[in-house]
Design a protein around this motif. Structure first.
Motif, PDB file in Angstrom:
ATOM      1  N   GLN A  61       0.830  -1.209   0.000  1.00 30.03           N
ATOM      2  CA  GLN A  61       0.000   0.000   0.000  1.00 30.03           C
ATOM      3  C   GLN A  61       0.865   1.260   0.000  1.00 30.03           C
ATOM      4  O   GLN A  61       0.576   2.226  -0.703  1.00 30.03           O
ATOM      5  CB  GLN A  61      -0.929  -0.013   1.225  1.00 30.03           C
ATOM      6  N   LEU A  62       1.951   1.231   0.778  1.00 25.26           N
ATOM      7  CA  LEU A  62       2.869   2.370   0.828  1.00 25.26           C
ATOM      8  C   LEU A  62       3.512   2.603  -0.539  1.00 25.26           C
ATOM      9  O   LEU A  62       3.616   3.744  -0.998  1.00 25.26           O
ATOM     10  CB  LEU A  62       3.940   2.122   1.894  1.00 25.26           C
ATOM     11  N   HIS A  64       2.280   1.727  -3.457  1.00 25.47           N
ATOM     12  CA  HIS A  64       1.251   2.254  -4.362  1.00 25.47           C
ATOM     13  C   HIS A  64       1.028   3.747  -4.110  1.00 25.47           C
ATOM     14  O   HIS A  64       0.872   4.528  -5.060  1.00 25.47           O
ATOM     15  CB  HIS A  64      -0.070   1.495  -4.184  1.00 25.47           C
ATOM     16  N   SER A  65       1.026   4.140  -2.855  1.00 26.77           N
ATOM     17  CA  SER A  65       0.845   5.545  -2.512  1.00 26.77           C
ATOM     18  C   SER A  65       1.990   6.387  -3.070  1.00 26.77           C
ATOM     19  O   SER A  65       1.762   7.445  -3.669  1.00 26.77           O
ATOM     20  CB  SER A  65       0.767   5.693  -0.991  1.00 26.77           C
ATOM     21  N   LYS A  66       3.224   5.905  -2.884  1.00 26.88           N
ATOM     22  CA  LYS A  66       4.381   6.644  -3.410  1.00 26.88           C
ATOM     23  C   LYS A  66       4.318   6.734  -4.930  1.00 26.88           C
ATOM     24  O   LYS A  66       4.638   7.778  -5.509  1.00 26.88           O
ATOM     25  CB  LYS A  66       5.679   5.959  -2.981  1.00 26.88           C
ATOM     26  N   SER A  68       1.704   6.726  -6.800  1.00 24.17           N
ATOM     27  CA  SER A  68       0.661   7.689  -7.161  1.00 24.17           C
ATOM     28  C   SER A  68       1.181   9.122  -7.047  1.00 24.17           C
ATOM     29  O   SER A  68       0.978   9.949  -7.948  1.00 24.17           O
ATOM     30  CB  SER A  68      -0.553   7.487  -6.250  1.00 24.17           C
ATOM     31  N   LYS A  69       1.875   9.411  -5.946  1.00 19.46           N
ATOM     32  CA  LYS A  69       2.446  10.759  -5.770  1.00 19.46           C
ATOM     33  C   LYS A  69       3.466  11.065  -6.861  1.00 19.46           C
ATOM     34  O   LYS A  69       3.498  12.177  -7.399  1.00 19.46           O
ATOM     35  CB  LYS A  69       3.102  10.874  -4.396  1.00 19.46           C
TER      36      LYS A  69
END
Length: 122
Positions: A61-62, A64-66, A68-69
């Protein structure tokens, strides 16, 4: 006398059966304890795997978040680059291309001269 002997024989058989039954109970108890220990170990292993899966899911999840950013930043940079490219005159690109060609040619010529000088030394 026969009755006494038969009674003694019955008592011996009863004692023998009691010993066998006690041995059976002891063995059964040991197997039960062994099964309980094995089940506890398997439960611990299962819980460890569940915790590991949770940690890995959080890590995914981390990431994927990075990602996306970073995609958002990339889009902004591409928009900014397009804006700057639109502001830059085409003559500048032509000049830069010519300068790169000249630098490449100078480097090639320098390399050739260095190799030629080494070859003449031999």
């Amino acid at each position: 006398r026969l009755k006494q002997e038969a009674l003694r024989k019955s008592e011996m058989m009863l004692e023998e059966d009691t010993l066998h039954f006690e041995a059976f109970l002891k063995e059964n108890d040991e197997k039960a304890h062994s099964a309980i220990r094995k089940a506890e170990l398997e439960t611990q292993k299962k819980n460890q795997k569940i915790q590991e899966i949770k940690k890995l899911k959080q890590a995914i999840q981390l990431v994927h978040s990075k990602m996306s950013k970073l995609k958002e930043q990339l889009e902004l940079c591409q928009q900014y680059k397009k804006f700057l490219d639109d502001l830059t005159p085409t003559e500048y690109y032509t000049e830069q291309l010519e300068l790169k060609k000249q630098a490449r040619e100078a480097k090639r010529k320098q390399n050739f001269e260095e190799r030629f000088a080494k070859w003449e030394e031999i």
